[in-house]
Enzyme design. Structure first.
Site, short mmCIF file in Angstrom:
data_model
loop_
_atom_site.label_atom_id
_atom_site.label_comp_id
_atom_site.label_asym_id
_atom_site.label_seq_id
_atom_site.Cartn_x
_atom_site.Cartn_y
_atom_site.Cartn_z
N TYR A 175 45.70 42.30 57.26
CA TYR A 175 44.58 42.50 56.34
C TYR A 175 44.70 41.60 55.11
O TYR A 175 43.75 40.88 54.75
CB TYR A 175 44.48 43.96 55.92
CG TYR A 175 43.36 44.22 54.95
CD1 TYR A 175 42.03 44.19 55.41
CD2 TYR A 175 43.58 44.46 53.61
CE1 TYR A 175 40.97 44.40 54.53
CE2 TYR A 175 42.54 44.68 52.73
CZ TYR A 175 41.23 44.65 53.19
OH TYR A 175 40.19 44.85 52.32
N SER A 193 39.01 41.34 48.53
CA SER A 193 39.84 42.40 47.98
C SER A 193 40.90 41.75 47.12
O SER A 193 41.41 40.67 47.44
CB SER A 193 40.50 43.20 49.10
OG SER A 193 41.50 44.06 48.57
#
Length: 245
Positions: A163, A140
């Site tokens: 994350y 990401s």
């Protein structure tokens, strides 16, 4: 026929990647933690006339599950051409630096970092048997330290300690893995599918799973002159795709 393993392939982006690879004539093993969910996914593909697919029980956080998946696939083929490390978790809330718990960090890293390492290490022997082995670690742009330290980055205010750091750690694993396999036929890259509308983000994303799948499949099928050890996010760099770590 080329073969591919996609982790977390029973839904969302993983399912779409499996579908697109299968459409290109590749035999795809759909890794699914829950076997029934995997069976349901395969049945959807069968209904669309895609039959070069099958489910493999695979929990990337469980050593025995990964080893068992390797054994089952090894009974069917001597080589694996493509590995898509797609399965991952967000890690729940809150994820502020002072509120997040150690248990959240552990669970997030177990899937997003250790899971990628587990699967890669266990399947590396089958990948070595391929003349053109490809590994795509689904990352990401949120894992880019460069972008997340830039106040002009459009997602600058969307901080999530576990994350974001887990994707940054996985990206470094990509760099080291590509370095360790330099001079071979391997091509290994981190690829951001974009802010995609899925269950993962409560369908708040702006992109489609079809576009996300294309971005991942593109780097799963690059030729011998393609890049390795790079980080790509076409959402953030439409021209070349490459972004800073």
């Amino acid at each position: 026929m080329k073969t591919a393993l996609v982790t977390g392939a029973n839904k969302s982006i993983g399912f779409e990647v499996a579908r697109q690879l299968a459409h290109k004539g590749i035999y795809v093993y759909l890794g699914s933690r829950d076997v029934q969910n995997g069976i349901d996914a395969v049945n959807k593909l069968l209904e669309d006339g895609i039959n070069n697919v099958e489910v493999i029980q695979l929990d990337i956080t469980d050593d025995e599950s990964v080893k068992n998946a390797r054994a089952k696939i090894g009974e069917k083929t001597e080589r694996l051409d493509i590995l898509i490390n797609n399965a991952g978790v967000f890690g729940g809330y809150p994820q502020g630096a002072l509120e997040i718990t150690i248990d959240q960090f552990k669970a997030t890293y177990d899937a997003n970092v250790y899971g990628v390492i587990r699967v890669t290490q266990v399947f590396i022997d089958l990948l070595r048997n391929s003349p053109e082995p490809r590994i795509v670690n689904v990352s990401s742009s949120q894992g880019s330290i460069t972008l997340h330290s830039d106040p002009s980055y459009k997602y600058y205010d969307y901080k999530a300690a576990a994350y974001l750091s887990s994707k940054a750690a996985m990206n470094m694993y990509t760099v080291v893995l590509a370095y360790d396999l330099k001079g071979t036929a391997f091509k290994i890259n981190s690829v951001c599918p974009g802010f995609t509308k899925t269950d993962f983000n409560g369908h708040r994303g702006t992109g489609t799973v079809e576009d996300a799948g294309k971005r991942i499949v593109k780097y799963a099928l690059i030729d011998k002159d393609g890049p390795t050890g790079k980080f790509f996010s076409e959402e953030n760099n439409p021209e070349t795709g490459e972004i800073a770590w």
